[in-house]
Design a protein around this motif. Structure first.
Motif, PDB file in Angstrom:
ATOM      1  N   ARG A 270      41.976  33.315  37.852  1.00 56.76           N
ATOM      2  CA  ARG A 270      42.023  34.060  39.114  1.00 56.76           C
ATOM      3  C   ARG A 270      43.469  34.282  39.528  1.00 56.76           C
ATOM      4  O   ARG A 270      44.340  33.479  39.207  1.00 56.76           O
ATOM      5  CB  ARG A 270      41.321  33.277  40.230  1.00 56.76           C
ATOM      6  CG  ARG A 270      39.820  33.286  40.110  1.00 56.76           C
ATOM      7  CD  ARG A 270      39.192  32.472  41.238  1.00 56.76           C
ATOM      8  NE  ARG A 270      37.745  32.442  41.117  1.00 56.76           N
ATOM      9  CZ  ARG A 270      36.942  33.384  41.608  1.00 56.76           C
ATOM     10  NH1 ARG A 270      37.431  34.410  42.252  1.00 56.76           N
ATOM     11  NH2 ARG A 270      35.633  33.292  41.450  1.00 56.76           N
ATOM     12  N   CYS A 271      43.682  35.353  40.268  1.00 57.26           N
ATOM     13  CA  CYS A 271      45.023  35.605  40.795  1.00 57.26           C
ATOM     14  C   CYS A 271      45.334  34.521  41.833  1.00 57.26           C
ATOM     15  O   CYS A 271      44.527  34.303  42.742  1.00 57.26           O
ATOM     16  CB  CYS A 271      45.075  36.990  41.437  1.00 57.26           C
ATOM     17  SG  CYS A 271      46.611  37.263  42.338  1.00 57.26           S
ATOM     18  N   PRO A 272      46.496  33.834  41.730  1.00 55.76           N
ATOM     19  CA  PRO A 272      46.807  32.768  42.687  1.00 55.76           C
ATOM     20  C   PRO A 272      47.071  33.267  44.106  1.00 55.76           C
ATOM     21  O   PRO A 272      47.122  32.467  45.032  1.00 55.76           O
ATOM     22  CB  PRO A 272      48.066  32.121  42.089  1.00 55.76           C
ATOM     23  CG  PRO A 272      48.668  33.184  41.244  1.00 55.76           C
ATOM     24  CD  PRO A 272      47.530  34.006  40.716  1.00 55.76           C
ATOM     25  N   CYS A 273      47.222  34.577  44.258  1.00 49.68           N
ATOM     26  CA  CYS A 273      47.480  35.107  45.603  1.00 49.68           C
ATOM     27  C   CYS A 273      46.238  35.659  46.278  1.00 49.68           C
ATOM     28  O   CYS A 273      45.938  35.316  47.405  1.00 49.68           O
ATOM     29  CB  CYS A 273      48.546  36.199  45.543  1.00 49.68           C
ATOM     30  SG  CYS A 273      50.179  35.526  45.464  1.00 49.68           S
ATOM     31  N   CYS A 274      45.503  36.533  45.583  1.00 47.90           N
ATOM     32  CA  CYS A 274      44.355  37.175  46.236  1.00 47.90           C
ATOM     33  C   CYS A 274      43.011  36.627  45.746  1.00 47.90           C
ATOM     34  O   CYS A 274      41.985  36.908  46.342  1.00 47.90           O
ATOM     35  CB  CYS A 274      44.415  38.684  46.043  1.00 47.90           C
ATOM     36  SG  CYS A 274      44.163  39.191  44.328  1.00 47.90           S
ATOM     37  N   GLY A 275      43.013  35.858  44.653  1.00 50.80           N
ATOM     38  CA  GLY A 275      41.786  35.250  44.165  1.00 50.80           C
ATOM     39  C   GLY A 275      40.964  36.130  43.244  1.00 50.80           C
ATOM     40  O   GLY A 275      39.889  35.729  42.795  1.00 50.80           O
TER      41      GLY A 275
ATOM     42  N   PRO B 115      49.401  36.173  38.381  1.00 49.26           N
ATOM     43  CA  PRO B 115      49.000  37.047  39.479  1.00 49.26           C
ATOM     44  C   PRO B 115      48.534  38.404  38.975  1.00 49.26           C
ATOM     45  O   PRO B 115      48.939  38.844  37.901  1.00 49.26           O
ATOM     46  CB  PRO B 115      50.290  37.211  40.292  1.00 49.26           C
ATOM     47  CG  PRO B 115      51.221  36.164  39.817  1.00 49.26           C
ATOM     48  CD  PRO B 115      50.837  35.854  38.412  1.00 49.26           C
ATOM     49  N   CYS B 116      47.671  39.087  39.764  1.00 49.78           N
ATOM     50  CA  CYS B 116      47.254  40.448  39.421  1.00 49.78           C
ATOM     51  C   CYS B 116      48.469  41.371  39.600  1.00 49.78           C
ATOM     52  O   CYS B 116      49.484  40.965  40.173  1.00 49.78           O
ATOM     53  CB  CYS B 116      46.094  40.887  40.311  1.00 49.78           C
ATOM     54  SG  CYS B 116      46.545  41.178  42.023  1.00 49.78           S
ATOM     55  N   GLU B 117      48.357  42.587  39.152  1.00 49.72           N
ATOM     56  CA  GLU B 117      49.514  43.485  39.161  1.00 49.72           C
ATOM     57  C   GLU B 117      50.058  43.727  40.577  1.00 49.72           C
ATOM     58  O   GLU B 117      51.271  43.660  40.802  1.00 49.72           O
ATOM     59  CB  GLU B 117      49.123  44.805  38.504  1.00 49.72           C
ATOM     60  CG  GLU B 117      50.315  45.533  37.928  1.00 49.72           C
ATOM     61  CD  GLU B 117      49.914  46.843  37.266  1.00 49.72           C
ATOM     62  OE1 GLU B 117      48.817  46.899  36.663  1.00 49.72           O
ATOM     63  OE2 GLU B 117      50.692  47.794  37.371  1.00 49.72           O
ATOM     64  N   ASP B 118      49.154  43.970  41.523  1.00 41.95           N
ATOM     65  CA  ASP B 118      49.597  44.232  42.903  1.00 41.95           C
ATOM     66  C   ASP B 118      50.337  43.033  43.484  1.00 41.95           C
ATOM     67  O   ASP B 118      51.387  43.159  44.102  1.00 41.95           O
ATOM     68  CB  ASP B 118      48.387  44.538  43.803  1.00 41.95           C
ATOM     69  CG  ASP B 118      47.893  45.958  43.590  1.00 41.95           C
ATOM     70  OD1 ASP B 118      48.588  46.707  42.872  1.00 41.95           O
ATOM     71  OD2 ASP B 118      46.828  46.293  44.125  1.00 41.95           O
ATOM     72  N   CYS B 119      49.749  41.840  43.277  1.00 47.19           N
ATOM     73  CA  CYS B 119      50.373  40.631  43.829  1.00 47.19           C
ATOM     74  C   CYS B 119      51.692  40.336  43.121  1.00 47.19           C
ATOM     75  O   CYS B 119      52.658  39.912  43.760  1.00 47.19           O
ATOM     76  CB  CYS B 119      49.429  39.434  43.738  1.00 47.19           C
ATOM     77  SG  CYS B 119      48.001  39.592  44.829  1.00 47.19           S
ATOM     78  N   GLU B 120      51.717  40.556  41.827  1.00 48.40           N
ATOM     79  CA  GLU B 120      52.958  40.337  41.056  1.00 48.40           C
ATOM     80  C   GLU B 120      54.098  41.169  41.657  1.00 48.40           C
ATOM     81  O   GLU B 120      55.204  40.671  41.877  1.00 48.40           O
ATOM     82  CB  GLU B 120      52.723  40.752  39.591  1.00 48.40           C
ATOM     83  CG  GLU B 120      53.940  40.605  38.703  1.00 48.40           C
ATOM     84  CD  GLU B 120      54.073  39.229  38.101  1.00 48.40           C
ATOM     85  OE1 GLU B 120      53.225  38.876  37.281  1.00 48.40           O
ATOM     86  OE2 GLU B 120      55.046  38.528  38.450  1.00 48.40           O
TER      87      GLU B 120
HETATM   88 ZN   LIG Z   1      46.207  39.326  43.365  1.00 46.15          ZN
END
Ligand SMILES: [Zn+2]
Ligand SMILES: [Zn+2]
Length: 239
Positions: A15-20, A28-33
């Motif tokens: 899971r993305c550590p920022c948005c889950g 992280p997913c691309e947006d969160c990265e």
């Molecule tokens: Zn994310």
């Protein structure tokens, strides 16, 4: 992929550590990265207060710790990630934020040799033990990445405090004074103190004071986030 790994990825997907968001790959997913990159504390950084040099005012204050570092500013994507880690059950976030913290510490304090890692405890010794202590998870991961020993019980909270962020700056220092205690002697030791967020730095300074009163020679601090325009205005206090 082996059967066990396949089963594990179904039961515990990355899971993305920022948005889950559930991901096919680690990190992280691309947006969160992209959002996280904007909050990285880079450039010329003051090792004493951890801020970029244009925000540093710490030369006029006396710190009881030798230095502090954080990978991110306490804003936007980075803030969302740590708040999610704190407020929802998301232990997997420790892996990412712990690694980022360990990396920034290694870069800023290359020649520092740490004897033990501890945390700013959030609950008094008599309070019921919480099952989900996210700061302890963060510290455990950092210690693992840095190859250090983590002692979660080294520093205890001995009285209740009000929430720092709900207080005005002048009341924050009094709020944490005498609230923590080192549980054993630390003569000649160098300690790494870990917390989630540094705002004014009063809590880190108070904990550092207690560690040094227990004999610690030096204390370094490491947090996941750091407030951007908040200089650590600790008063000139001597042990
Ligand atoms: Zn994310
Ligand atoms: Zn500074």
């Amino acid at each position: 992929m082996k059967l066990f790994e396949r089963l594990e990825s179904v039961l515990f997907p990355e899971r993305c550590p920022c948005c889950g968001e559930v991901l096919n790959a680690k990190g992280p997913c691309e947006d969160c990265e992209n959002g996280l990159k904007e909050q990285l504390i880079t450039g010329k950084v003051c090792r004493y207060c951890g801020h970029e040099k244009q925000y540093c005012e710490c030369k006029k204050y006396h710190y009881l710790f030798e230095g502090v570092a954080a990978p991110f500013y306490n804003r936007d994507t980075a803030q969302n990630g740590v708040y999610r880690f704190k407020l929802s059950y998301a232990p997997y976030c420790a892996k990412y934020f712990g690694k980022m913290m360990a990396d920034v510490f290694s870069q800023r304090f290359k020649n520092v040799s740490i004897d033990v890692v501890c945390i700013v405890s959030t609950h008094t010794a008599d309070a019921r033990k919480r099952d989900y202590d996210y700061v302890a998870l963060l510290a455990k991961r950092c210690a693992k990445e840095l190859g250090l020993k983590f002692d979660p019980k080294l520093l205890k909270k001995v009285r209740k405090t009000d929430r720092q962020h709900e207080l005005t700056a002048d009341k924050r220092q009094a709020n944490v004074k005498g609230a923590y205690k080192a549980m054993r002697r630390l003569d000649g030791k160098t300690v790494l103190l870990i917390d989630d967020i540094k705002t004014t730095g009063y809590t880190l300074n108070e904990c550092s004071k207690q560690l040094r009163m227990a004999g610690a020679e030096k204390v370094y601090c490491l947090t996941a986030l750091m407030s951007a325009n908040n200089t650590c205005k600790t008063d000139k206090t001597e042990i």
